[in-house]
Write a protein that holds these residues in place. Structure first.
Motif, short mmCIF file in Angstrom:
data_model
loop_
_atom_site.label_atom_id
_atom_site.label_comp_id
_atom_site.label_asym_id
_atom_site.label_seq_id
_atom_site.Cartn_x
_atom_site.Cartn_y
_atom_site.Cartn_z
N GLU A 1 0.83 -1.20 0.00
CA GLU A 1 0.00 0.00 0.00
C GLU A 1 0.86 1.26 0.00
OE1 GLU A 1 -2.42 -0.70 3.41
OE2 GLU A 1 -3.79 -2.02 2.34
N GLY A 2 1.96 1.25 0.78
CA GLY A 2 2.87 2.39 0.80
C GLY A 2 3.53 2.61 -0.55
N ARG A 3 3.95 1.53 -1.19
CA ARG A 3 4.55 1.62 -2.52
C ARG A 3 3.54 2.14 -3.54
NH1 ARG A 3 5.60 -3.82 -4.22
NH2 ARG A 3 3.45 -3.65 -4.84
N ASN A 4 2.30 1.64 -3.48
CA ASN A 4 1.27 2.09 -4.41
C ASN A 4 0.91 3.56 -4.18
OD1 ASN A 4 1.21 -0.46 -5.50
ND2 ASN A 4 -0.59 -1.11 -4.33
N LEU A 5 0.88 4.00 -2.93
CA LEU A 5 0.58 5.40 -2.65
C LEU A 5 1.72 6.28 -3.16
CD1 LEU A 5 -1.22 7.54 -1.42
CD2 LEU A 5 -0.13 7.09 0.80
N MET A 6 2.96 5.86 -2.94
CA MET A 6 4.10 6.62 -3.45
C MET A 6 4.04 6.72 -4.97
SD MET A 6 8.13 5.75 -3.50
CE MET A 6 7.79 4.63 -4.84
N ASN A 7 3.71 5.63 -5.64
CA ASN A 7 3.58 5.65 -7.09
C ASN A 7 2.45 6.58 -7.54
OD1 ASN A 7 5.71 3.89 -7.49
ND2 ASN A 7 4.40 2.07 -7.50
N TRP A 66 1.47 9.25 -5.96
CA TRP A 66 1.98 10.62 -5.79
C TRP A 66 2.84 11.03 -6.98
CZ3 TRP A 66 4.01 9.98 -0.10
CH2 TRP A 66 2.92 10.02 0.78
N ARG A 67 3.53 10.08 -7.54
CA ARG A 67 4.39 10.35 -8.70
C ARG A 67 3.62 10.34 -10.02
NH1 ARG A 67 9.69 6.63 -7.33
NH2 ARG A 67 10.45 7.93 -5.62
N GLY A 68 2.33 10.05 -9.97
CA GLY A 68 1.51 10.00 -11.17
C GLY A 68 1.65 8.70 -11.92
N ALA A 73 4.84 5.35 2.72
CA ALA A 73 5.02 6.00 1.42
C ALA A 73 6.05 7.13 1.50
CB ALA A 73 3.68 6.53 0.91
N LEU A 74 6.03 7.89 2.58
CA LEU A 74 7.02 8.96 2.76
C LEU A 74 8.43 8.39 2.89
CD1 LEU A 74 5.13 11.34 5.21
CD2 LEU A 74 5.79 11.84 2.85
N VAL A 75 8.57 7.33 3.67
CA VAL A 75 9.89 6.69 3.82
C VAL A 75 10.36 6.16 2.48
CG1 VAL A 75 11.13 4.74 4.86
CG2 VAL A 75 9.63 6.15 6.26
#
Length: 171
Positions: free
Chosen positions: A19-25, A27-29, A48-50
């Motif tokens: 979920e953190g990886r998907n949220l980070m992705n 954020w990057r569009g 996601a921030l980390v």
């Protein structure tokens, strides 16, 4: 071991990672915003921030978890000293905190426990420090109050029920 650094008994760690990886992705569009449980939103944002800062790998969180263990042990040391524990009690107390089973076990996974335990110990120290302050300690009161408030907010985000129980006990 279930692969990629995750343990089979901690399946929520893999969920936080994904979920953190998907949220980070997102954020990057690079994909849609993921759906995750409302109760876990703050930790997913933290992951996601980390991952945004350090890169996507579960060991990056394990590295931070090791630091949380150090923070927990130091806060425990300060707490025991504040409570007037003997030198032997301080040594044993810090040893127990340093080798706390949940911290050792969960620190290798991207889970809430190490962060929650560190925030708990810092909040306990700050709370005891605020409660037991003497009149001549007035000038040192505000930094502890600010730290207490910041840690309380963090603990409310990570483990809300724990923050409520701790504050009720201190009151």
């Amino acid at each position: 071991h279930s692969g990629d650094g995750f343990w089979a008994f901690a399946d929520d760690a893999q969920s936080y990672h994904n979920e953190g990886r998907n949220l980070m992705n997102a954020w990057r569009g690079e994909g849609p915003l993921p759906r995750f449980a409302f109760s876990n939103w703050s930790f997913v944002v933290y992951v996601a921030l980390v991952y945004t800062v350090l890169g996507v790998h579960p060991l990056n969180l394990a590295f931070l978890n090791a630091w949380y263990g150090i923070v927990m042990s130091i806060a425990g040391l300060l707490l025991l000293r504040q409570l007037g524990a003997t030198r032997t009690a301080v040594r044993w107390g810090v040893a127990v905190l340093s080798f706390w089973p949940a911290l050792l076990l969960w620190s290798s996974q991207p889970l809430k426990e190490p962060l929650g335990l560190a925030l708990t110990m810092v909040e306990l120290y700050c709370g005891v420090r605020l409660i037991s302050r003497s009149p001549q300690d007035q000038r040192n009161w505000w930094p502890h109050l600010w730290l207490f408030a910041i840690v309380l907010c963090g603990l409310l985000l990570v483990r809300g029920y724990l923050a409520g129980a701790l504050n009720a006990a201190m009151i």
